[in-house]
Design a protein around this motif. Structure first.
Motif, PDB file in Angstrom:
ATOM      1  N   GLY A 128       0.808  -1.212   0.000  1.00  0.00           N
ATOM      2  CA  GLY A 128       0.000   0.000   0.000  1.00  0.00           C
ATOM      3  C   GLY A 128       0.838   1.258   0.000  1.00  0.00           C
ATOM      4  O   GLY A 128       2.071   1.214   0.018  1.00  0.00           O
ATOM      5  N   PHE A 129       0.149   2.366  -0.007  1.00  0.00           N
ATOM      6  CA  PHE A 129       0.797   3.675   0.018  1.00  0.00           C
ATOM      7  C   PHE A 129      -0.213   4.703   0.489  1.00  0.00           C
ATOM      8  O   PHE A 129      -1.424   4.453   0.519  1.00  0.00           O
ATOM      9  CB  PHE A 129       1.375   4.053  -1.350  1.00  0.00           C
ATOM     10  CG  PHE A 129       0.406   3.972  -2.494  1.00  0.00           C
ATOM     11  CD1 PHE A 129      -0.390   5.049  -2.847  1.00  0.00           C
ATOM     12  CD2 PHE A 129       0.306   2.803  -3.246  1.00  0.00           C
ATOM     13  CE1 PHE A 129      -1.282   4.965  -3.908  1.00  0.00           C
ATOM     14  CE2 PHE A 129      -0.577   2.704  -4.311  1.00  0.00           C
ATOM     15  CZ  PHE A 129      -1.374   3.794  -4.643  1.00  0.00           C
ATOM     16  N   SER A 130       0.308   5.867   0.865  1.00  0.00           N
ATOM     17  CA  SER A 130      -0.585   6.959   1.262  1.00  0.00           C
ATOM     18  C   SER A 130       0.031   8.285   0.838  1.00  0.00           C
ATOM     19  O   SER A 130       1.236   8.400   0.630  1.00  0.00           O
ATOM     20  CB  SER A 130      -0.853   6.931   2.771  1.00  0.00           C
ATOM     21  OG  SER A 130       0.326   7.161   3.497  1.00  0.00           O
ATOM     22  N   PHE A 131      -0.840   9.271   0.707  1.00  0.00           N
ATOM     23  CA  PHE A 131      -0.408  10.614   0.356  1.00  0.00           C
ATOM     24  C   PHE A 131      -1.462  11.609   0.817  1.00  0.00           C
ATOM     25  O   PHE A 131      -2.614  11.253   1.033  1.00  0.00           O
ATOM     26  CB  PHE A 131      -0.137  10.756  -1.153  1.00  0.00           C
ATOM     27  CG  PHE A 131      -1.278  10.357  -2.053  1.00  0.00           C
ATOM     28  CD1 PHE A 131      -2.221  11.286  -2.466  1.00  0.00           C
ATOM     29  CD2 PHE A 131      -1.393   9.053  -2.510  1.00  0.00           C
ATOM     30  CE1 PHE A 131      -3.266  10.920  -3.309  1.00  0.00           C
ATOM     31  CE2 PHE A 131      -2.424   8.669  -3.352  1.00  0.00           C
ATOM     32  CZ  PHE A 131      -3.366   9.609  -3.750  1.00  0.00           C
ATOM     33  N   ASN A 132      -1.012  12.855   1.015  1.00  0.00           N
ATOM     34  CA  ASN A 132      -2.013  13.896   1.246  1.00  0.00           C
ATOM     35  C   ASN A 132      -2.382  14.477  -0.109  1.00  0.00           C
ATOM     36  O   ASN A 132      -1.688  14.256  -1.103  1.00  0.00           O
ATOM     37  CB  ASN A 132      -1.555  14.936   2.272  1.00  0.00           C
ATOM     38  CG  ASN A 132      -0.353  15.742   1.835  1.00  0.00           C
ATOM     39  OD1 ASN A 132      -0.077  15.922   0.653  1.00  0.00           O
ATOM     40  ND2 ASN A 132       0.403  16.239   2.803  1.00  0.00           N
ATOM     41  N   TYR A 133      -3.495  15.202  -0.140  1.00  0.00           N
ATOM     42  CA  TYR A 133      -4.074  15.538  -1.442  1.00  0.00           C
ATOM     43  C   TYR A 133      -4.858  16.840  -1.366  1.00  0.00           C
ATOM     44  O   TYR A 133      -5.635  17.068  -0.433  1.00  0.00           O
ATOM     45  CB  TYR A 133      -5.010  14.386  -1.832  1.00  0.00           C
ATOM     46  CG  TYR A 133      -5.777  14.589  -3.106  1.00  0.00           C
ATOM     47  CD1 TYR A 133      -5.181  14.402  -4.338  1.00  0.00           C
ATOM     48  CD2 TYR A 133      -7.108  14.956  -3.070  1.00  0.00           C
ATOM     49  CE1 TYR A 133      -5.886  14.571  -5.514  1.00  0.00           C
ATOM     50  CE2 TYR A 133      -7.832  15.129  -4.238  1.00  0.00           C
ATOM     51  CZ  TYR A 133      -7.214  14.939  -5.452  1.00  0.00           C
ATOM     52  OH  TYR A 133      -7.920  15.112  -6.595  1.00  0.00           O
ATOM     53  N   TRP A 134      -4.649  17.656  -2.386  1.00  0.00           N
ATOM     54  CA  TRP A 134      -5.429  18.884  -2.552  1.00  0.00           C
ATOM     55  C   TRP A 134      -5.902  18.953  -3.993  1.00  0.00           C
ATOM     56  O   TRP A 134      -5.135  18.676  -4.925  1.00  0.00           O
ATOM     57  CB  TRP A 134      -4.573  20.105  -2.232  1.00  0.00           C
ATOM     58  CG  TRP A 134      -5.276  21.384  -2.566  1.00  0.00           C
ATOM     59  CD1 TRP A 134      -6.166  22.066  -1.788  1.00  0.00           C
ATOM     60  CD2 TRP A 134      -5.161  22.146  -3.775  1.00  0.00           C
ATOM     61  NE1 TRP A 134      -6.612  23.192  -2.440  1.00  0.00           N
ATOM     62  CE2 TRP A 134      -6.010  23.252  -3.667  1.00  0.00           C
ATOM     63  CE3 TRP A 134      -4.433  21.972  -4.958  1.00  0.00           C
ATOM     64  CZ2 TRP A 134      -6.144  24.200  -4.680  1.00  0.00           C
ATOM     65  CZ3 TRP A 134      -4.568  22.909  -5.961  1.00  0.00           C
ATOM     66  CH2 TRP A 134      -5.414  24.017  -5.807  1.00  0.00           C
ATOM     67  N   SER A 135      -7.158  19.324  -4.173  1.00  0.00           N
ATOM     68  CA  SER A 135      -7.731  19.478  -5.507  1.00  0.00           C
ATOM     69  C   SER A 135      -8.183  20.916  -5.709  1.00  0.00           C
ATOM     70  O   SER A 135      -8.859  21.494  -4.841  1.00  0.00           O
ATOM     71  CB  SER A 135      -8.934  18.547  -5.673  1.00  0.00           C
ATOM     72  OG  SER A 135      -9.600  18.848  -6.889  1.00  0.00           O
ATOM     73  N   GLY A 136      -7.845  21.457  -6.857  1.00  0.00           N
ATOM     74  CA  GLY A 136      -8.310  22.789  -7.208  1.00  0.00           C
ATOM     75  C   GLY A 136      -9.828  22.864  -7.294  1.00  0.00           C
ATOM     76  O   GLY A 136     -10.426  23.925  -7.117  1.00  0.00           O
ATOM     77  N   PHE A 137     -10.474  21.725  -7.538  1.00  0.00           N
ATOM     78  CA  PHE A 137     -11.934  21.694  -7.619  1.00  0.00           C
ATOM     79  C   PHE A 137     -12.587  21.862  -6.250  1.00  0.00           C
ATOM     80  O   PHE A 137     -13.781  22.102  -6.163  1.00  0.00           O
ATOM     81  CB  PHE A 137     -12.418  20.379  -8.248  1.00  0.00           C
ATOM     82  CG  PHE A 137     -12.072  20.239  -9.697  1.00  0.00           C
ATOM     83  CD1 PHE A 137     -12.597  21.094 -10.658  1.00  0.00           C
ATOM     84  CD2 PHE A 137     -11.198  19.242 -10.113  1.00  0.00           C
ATOM     85  CE1 PHE A 137     -12.270  20.968 -11.997  1.00  0.00           C
ATOM     86  CE2 PHE A 137     -10.869  19.096 -11.455  1.00  0.00           C
ATOM     87  CZ  PHE A 137     -11.406  19.964 -12.397  1.00  0.00           C
ATOM     88  N   SER A 138     -11.805  21.733  -5.178  1.00  0.00           N
ATOM     89  CA  SER A 138     -12.372  21.816  -3.829  1.00  0.00           C
ATOM     90  C   SER A 138     -12.811  23.234  -3.469  1.00  0.00           C
ATOM     91  O   SER A 138     -13.660  23.417  -2.605  1.00  0.00           O
ATOM     92  CB  SER A 138     -11.350  21.340  -2.794  1.00  0.00           C
ATOM     93  OG  SER A 138     -10.283  22.279  -2.665  1.00  0.00           O
ATOM     94  N   GLY A 139     -12.190  24.229  -4.097  1.00  0.00           N
ATOM     95  CA  GLY A 139     -12.491  25.606  -3.734  1.00  0.00           C
ATOM     96  C   GLY A 139     -11.785  26.043  -2.459  1.00  0.00           C
ATOM     97  O   GLY A 139     -11.961  27.162  -1.989  1.00  0.00           O
ATOM     98  N   LEU A 140     -10.978  25.153  -1.891  1.00  0.00           N
ATOM     99  CA  LEU A 140     -10.245  25.451  -0.662  1.00  0.00           C
ATOM    100  C   LEU A 140      -8.818  25.858  -0.986  1.00  0.00           C
ATOM    101  O   LEU A 140      -8.275  25.487  -2.017  1.00  0.00           O
ATOM    102  CB  LEU A 140     -10.209  24.217   0.250  1.00  0.00           C
ATOM    103  CG  LEU A 140     -11.556  23.642   0.670  1.00  0.00           C
ATOM    104  CD1 LEU A 140     -11.352  22.313   1.399  1.00  0.00           C
ATOM    105  CD2 LEU A 140     -12.306  24.629   1.548  1.00  0.00           C
ATOM    106  N   GLU A 141      -8.210  26.617  -0.070  1.00  0.00           N
ATOM    107  CA  GLU A 141      -6.800  26.956  -0.216  1.00  0.00           C
ATOM    108  C   GLU A 141      -5.968  25.690  -0.062  1.00  0.00           C
ATOM    109  O   GLU A 141      -6.363  24.769   0.646  1.00  0.00           O
ATOM    110  CB  GLU A 141      -6.362  27.919   0.893  1.00  0.00           C
ATOM    111  CG  GLU A 141      -6.853  29.330   0.755  1.00  0.00           C
ATOM    112  CD  GLU A 141      -6.307  30.179   1.901  1.00  0.00           C
ATOM    113  OE1 GLU A 141      -5.068  30.393   1.931  1.00  0.00           O
ATOM    114  OE2 GLU A 141      -7.102  30.577   2.751  1.00  0.00           O
TER     115      GLU A 141
END
Length: 144
Positions: free
Chosen positions: A72-85
């Motif tokens: 397995g693996f893991s990562f943190n994630y941010w999407s521009g579609f979220s509308g969040l900084e």
């Protein structure tokens, strides 16, 4: 308050075939919304997801947090579609786990630190679709 989602699928294939489909950018593109995955899988390295959705180019990003070959693996994630900084405390956490079970390989994706219940439900729905695509892709490539 944060929310989470979880989805899993049973794939009739080898652990090696499933692992390759999860970590090889050329294969990920085949079943994951035509997304270009960019990473070297080194813990601490960036992970990028690039593509086009509804005619709009996007680049979602994160950082590889763990990488355990064949498990397995893991990562943190941010999407521009979220509308969040894009701030560390707002990034979602994704964890892929691969387990041998009777009948094949179970792939489970847990996503946490989601800001709303609605987004958590949407996330679960998206992961179901991705994992079913993964299952179909891997099983169709399997020998015999």
């Amino acid at each position: 308050m944060s929310f989470a989602s979880s989805s899993s699928v049973l794939i009739k294939a080898t652990r090696e075939a499933v692992w390759e489909a999860l970590t090889s950018p050329a294969l990920v593109k085949q079943y994951f919304f035509d997304t270009d995955l960019v990473t070297d899988w080194t813990v601490g390295s960036p992970i990028l997801f690039r593509g086009e959705w509804d005619g709009k180019a996007y680049e979602d990003r994160g950082t590889v947090l763990a990488f355990e070959p064949m498990n397995g693996f893991s990562f943190n994630y941010w999407s521009g579609f979220s509308g969040l900084e894009d701030r560390p405390e707002l990034r979602q956490l994704l964890r892929y786990a691969i387990d041998e079970v009777e009948g094949g390989i179970r792939v489970k994706v847990d996503q946490s630190n989601i800001d709303t219940e609605v987004r958590a439900a949407h996330s679960a729905s998206n992961w179901r679709e991705v994992l079913l695509g993964l299952k179909k892709f891997v099983e169709e490539r399997a020998p015999g």
